[in-house]
Structures are given as C-alpha cells and as structure tokens.
Motif scaffolding. Structure first.
Motif, mmCIF file in Angstrom:
data_model
loop_
_atom_site.group_PDB
_atom_site.id
_atom_site.type_symbol
_atom_site.label_atom_id
_atom_site.label_comp_id
_atom_site.label_asym_id
_atom_site.label_seq_id
_atom_site.Cartn_x
_atom_site.Cartn_y
_atom_site.Cartn_z
ATOM 1 N N ASN A 21 0.827 -1.216 -0.017
ATOM 2 C CA ASN A 21 0.029 -0.094 0.108
ATOM 3 C C ASN A 21 0.780 1.121 0.081
ATOM 4 N N LEU A 22 1.994 1.208 0.720
ATOM 5 C CA LEU A 22 2.911 2.263 0.693
ATOM 6 C C LEU A 22 3.696 2.624 -0.731
ATOM 7 N N ILE A 23 3.861 1.435 -1.353
ATOM 8 C CA ILE A 23 4.311 1.588 -2.764
ATOM 9 C C ILE A 23 3.473 2.099 -3.439
ATOM 10 N N GLU A 24 2.163 1.534 -3.582
ATOM 11 C CA GLU A 24 1.231 1.811 -4.529
ATOM 12 C C GLU A 24 0.362 3.199 -4.167
ATOM 13 N N HIS A 25 0.050 3.386 -3.014
ATOM 14 C CA HIS A 25 -0.944 4.514 -2.700
ATOM 15 C C HIS A 25 -0.128 5.683 -2.301
ATOM 16 N N GLY A 26 1.050 5.642 -1.637
ATOM 17 C CA GLY A 26 1.767 6.396 -0.717
ATOM 18 C C GLY A 26 1.170 6.490 0.437
ATOM 19 N N LEU A 27 1.443 7.726 1.126
ATOM 20 C CA LEU A 27 0.855 8.096 2.623
ATOM 21 C C LEU A 27 -0.048 9.403 2.642
ATOM 22 N N PRO A 28 -1.398 8.899 3.211
ATOM 23 C CA PRO A 28 -1.990 10.004 3.418
ATOM 24 C C PRO A 28 -1.438 11.095 4.567
ATOM 25 N N ALA A 29 -1.883 12.324 4.671
ATOM 26 C CA ALA A 29 -1.524 13.106 5.580
ATOM 27 C C ALA A 29 -1.605 12.550 6.987
ATOM 28 N N ARG A 30 -0.843 12.938 7.776
ATOM 29 C CA ARG A 30 -0.877 12.563 9.509
ATOM 30 C C ARG A 30 -1.108 11.043 9.715
ATOM 31 N N SER A 31 -0.220 10.048 9.051
ATOM 32 C CA SER A 31 -0.499 8.665 8.942
ATOM 33 C C SER A 31 0.303 8.365 10.561
ATOM 34 N N VAL A 32 -0.281 7.336 11.086
ATOM 35 C CA VAL A 32 0.302 6.350 12.284
ATOM 36 C C VAL A 32 0.280 5.174 11.901
ATOM 37 N N VAL A 33 1.491 4.542 11.928
ATOM 38 C CA VAL A 33 1.626 3.189 11.916
ATOM 39 C C VAL A 33 2.584 2.563 13.037
ATOM 40 N N ILE A 34 1.934 1.664 13.740
ATOM 41 C CA ILE A 34 2.525 1.017 14.612
ATOM 42 C C ILE A 34 3.045 -0.177 14.253
ATOM 43 N N GLY A 35 4.231 -0.596 14.252
ATOM 44 C CA GLY A 35 4.879 -1.503 13.803
ATOM 45 C C GLY A 35 5.440 -2.561 14.845
ATOM 46 N N ALA A 36 5.054 -3.770 14.266
ATOM 47 C CA ALA A 36 5.933 -4.878 15.152
ATOM 48 C C ALA A 36 7.407 -4.575 14.876
ATOM 49 N N ASN A 37 8.219 -4.795 15.977
ATOM 50 C CA ASN A 37 9.701 -4.240 15.726
ATOM 51 C C ASN A 37 10.394 -4.867 14.786
ATOM 52 N N GLU A 38 10.296 -6.068 14.402
ATOM 53 C CA GLU A 38 11.123 -6.669 13.423
ATOM 54 C C GLU A 38 10.943 -5.998 12.051
ATOM 55 N N TRP A 39 9.607 -5.703 11.757
ATOM 56 C CA TRP A 39 9.000 -5.195 10.387
ATOM 57 C C TRP A 39 9.568 -3.409 10.349
ATOM 58 N N ALA A 40 9.116 -2.967 11.646
ATOM 59 C CA ALA A 40 9.543 -1.721 11.534
ATOM 60 C C ALA A 40 11.194 -1.214 11.571
ATOM 61 N N ASP A 41 11.865 -2.096 12.227
ATOM 62 C CA ASP A 41 13.457 -2.234 12.125
ATOM 63 C C ASP A 41 13.959 -2.265 10.864
ATOM 64 N N ILE A 42 13.468 -2.830 9.855
ATOM 65 C CA ILE A 42 13.890 -3.026 8.468
ATOM 66 C C ILE A 42 13.071 -1.815 7.603
ATOM 67 N N MET A 43 11.839 -1.539 8.135
ATOM 68 C CA MET A 43 11.321 -0.516 7.137
ATOM 69 C C MET A 43 11.851 1.054 7.595
ATOM 70 N N HIS A 44 12.199 1.108 8.743
ATOM 71 C CA HIS A 44 12.794 2.505 9.137
ATOM 72 C C HIS A 44 13.515 3.296 8.040
ATOM 73 N N VAL A 45 14.690 2.641 7.793
ATOM 74 C CA VAL A 45 15.484 3.502 6.700
ATOM 75 C C VAL A 45 14.773 3.471 5.345
ATOM 76 N N VAL A 46 14.018 2.463 5.032
ATOM 77 C CA VAL A 46 13.147 2.646 3.754
ATOM 78 C C VAL A 46 12.218 3.774 3.838
ATOM 79 N N LEU A 47 11.473 3.985 4.929
ATOM 80 C CA LEU A 47 10.459 4.907 4.884
ATOM 81 C C LEU A 47 11.278 6.405 4.771
ATOM 82 N N LEU A 48 12.328 6.398 5.402
ATOM 83 C CA LEU A 48 13.151 7.774 5.466
ATOM 84 C C LEU A 48 13.696 7.973 4.238
#
Length: 360
Positions: free
Chosen positions: A214-241
């Motif tokens: 969804n992030l790749i296809e649709h991007g982010l709506p304004a003021r998005s909040v994502v709670i990530g399981a730590n193993e996913w968020a650890d990997i995705m943090h740098v990608v989102l940056l």
C-alpha cells in the motif's frame, strides 16, 4: 531545581559521542542560562563486537549480556525515581537492550516527514520476536517471547498520545498496525478489535507485506500513524526515511518512551546509527544525531526554549559550508564539526544567515 539528564555509554564510538552530547547540551544550557546536570551510568556497556571480543563462548556472552541488561535497567529505574525525565544512550548490544525494553515496556517513536506528508512510526519494542530470553542446547537456540493484550493497548494509546503531540487539534489518519498477526491464532485481531471499540479508534490491522504494498502503490495520507511490530519496523525505518526524502538514518535520533509504571514518563534518546566500532578512535564518527538528541533533550526536558530550531539552523548552515564528516562526503573530523556547531550556538545573534563562514 537543576534539571538532570541521564547518560548511558556503550563501547565502540560511545565514549566519543558521550563527550559530544555533554558539550552540546552544556552549551545549549549556558545559552539559555539553564544549568543542566548530567548523571552518567558508571558502567561502560558492551557493543556486540566488544562482547564477542571479550567473552569466551556462548555461556559467557549470555552472562555479560544479562549483566549489562540488569545494570542498565536499574540505572533507568534509579533515574526515574530521582525525577529524571530523559536519558541519552549511545548504542549497546541489542540483546541487552531488548531485555531492558521488554522489562520497561518501551516503544520507539519517530516522526518522518517531508513537505507534503508525515508519518508517525511507532515501533513496538515491548513485545514480539526481538524480545525474550535464550536457552541453549547442543546446536539449538530456544528463544521465547510473549504478546499481551495489556501491552498492545498501552502501545496503541501511546501512539494516539504521540499523534496529538505532533499534530495538536488535527484529524489523524487511520491508525495502521503492521504485525504478522496470522501467527498468533487470531488473538491479536480480537484484542485490537476490542481496543478500537472501547476507545473509539479506527485501527486497521494488516500484514507487513500488505502495508508495504500500500505504501508503494498509494503513498501516505497526511498524518499517518503506523504501529509496527519491531522486526518489521526495524527493517522499514530506513526505507521510509528514503521514500519520504528525509535525512539519512546516520543523522537522526529517536525517542524510546517507557510505559512501565515504575519508569512512566522516562524518555530515552538514542542515535539511529549503531555503535560503529570500526570507527572507534578515528575521530570521524558522524556527531549529527547526537547533537540533535542534545538539542531535543535541552528543549523538551530542560526548558531551553528554541534549542531545536537554533541547532537545526546551525547544522544547515554548516552543511552549506561543507563542514561535515567523511560519511557525508566531507573532510572534517568529529571534533571539527562539534566545535563549529558550538561556536554558532554560542553566538547570541546567530539566526542561520548572518554568521561569518566557519573554517574547520
């Protein structure tokens, strides 16, 4: 009463960055006429590489890991009991760190933003596959971890509070939770549905790969909040940056908010980069994230109004002057960069434009 900040130092480049933090925090305090005390943990905590170099075998690694975790947990408890609201910690061995995060129920919070949108990423570090204890048999490591409804609800409520902090009075987009929930027999889905109903919150529980698509296809709506399981968020943090065009991770600091009642209100600041043992003693470690952590603590926990803005202007000005460490394409040492930042922060009239060019 003099505000006091905790300081915990790991090996690798930790001692160098601790000195950076001390100098910048003191400078910001002096500029605001606010004396700031620093209470430093007496233990120098292991990085993963120092641990492997010192320990002989798996059993000793486990012992030193536990000793570091027990000591740092007690340091956090003691600081919270003394009224400290912020600790700056340099990188330490991940297993020790996650033992403490589990015990003190920590979540990592980072606002990732560009000119068009912003994402509040909340990493659930209190539970999940990064947490837990190890037990060893011959050729086998048994790792156990837990999920609980109580912790899940605390994490959700913390995400909502943080969203209001960053976007006061504004409508927050849907709260998305990225967890591998199919592994938990449906329990997490039931908990989330109940939490959403009781608190009147729109929560969308999704598999991590679905969130990625969804992030790749649709991007982010304004003021998005994502709670990530730590193993996913650890990997995705740098990608989102990278996707949002924000600063690279070596320049960023994040907050770890502790939810356990014994340390409630204690916030730990850390650099996003690791211990960088390969740079130890070379004087070339990037100090930007540490400088930003000092500014955040000075403003949010010591009453130094405007510290973050003044520091950002100084960093921007120096980047334009090519005052940067080698990892950012510059030729300056850590000491050069810090001295240049401090010089600007000590100028009462500095507003990001009027200072003379800095030589470093």
């Amino acid at each position: 009463m003099v505000p006091t900040v905790g300081l915990a130092v790991g090996r690798g480049t930790g001692p160098e960055l601790a000195d950076v933090f001390d100098r910048v925090l003191t400078t910001l305090g002096n500029a605001s006429s606010v004396p700031i005390g620093i209470t430093r943990s007496p233990r120098l905590y292991h990085s993963y590489f120092s641990l492997k170099a010192e320990a002989e075998g798996v059993e000793e690694v486990g012992l030193l890991t536990k000793q570091d975790a027990d000591h740092y947990e007690q340091f956090c408890r003691d600081r919270a009991r003394a009224g400290t609201t912020a600790i700056f910690r340099t990188a330490i061995n991940a297993q020790s760190l996650y033992l403490v995060r589990t015990r003190l129920q920590a979540v990592k919070v980072d606002l990732i933003a560009d000119r068009d949108t912003s994402l509040l990423l909340v990493r659930d570090a209190a539970q999940g596959f990064y947490t837990g204890e190890n037990r060893h048999d011959a050729g086998v490591v048994h790792r156990t971890m837990t999920f609980s409804k109580e912790i899940t609800e605390k994490v959700v409520l913390t995400a909502l509070r943080q969203a209001q902090r960053y976007w006061p009075g504004e409508q927050v987009g849907p709260l998305v939770m990225a967890y591998k929930f199919h592994l938990l027999d449906g329990a997490l889905g039931e908990w989330v549905a109940d939490i959403a109903a009781r608190h009147g919150v729109d929560i969308r529980l999704a598999q991590p790969d679905t969130v990625n698509r969804n992030l790749i296809e649709h991007g982010l709506p304004a003021r998005s909040v994502v709670i990530g399981a730590n193993e996913w968020a650890d990997i995705m943090h740098v990608v989102l940056l990278d996707r949002l065009g924000s600063e690279r991770q070596e320049n960023r600091c994040t907050e770890n908010v502790h939810l356990h009642p014994d340390v409630n209100g204690l916030v730990e600041y850390q650099t996003v980069h690791g211990s960088a043992d390969d740079l130890e003693g070379l004087g070339t470690v990037n100090p930007t994230a540490t400088i930003r952590a000092a500014a955040a603590i000075a403003e949010r926990h010591a009453g130094c109004t405007g510290a973050i803005e003044r520091t950002e202007k100084a960093l921007t000005f120096l980047a334009d002057q090519d005052v940067r460490t080698p990892d950012l394409g510059g030729r300056c040492s850590t000491t050069d960069v810090v001295a240049a930042v401090v010089e600007l922060l000590e100028e009462p009239a500095f507003d990001g434009r009027r200072a003379a060019p800095v030589e470093a």
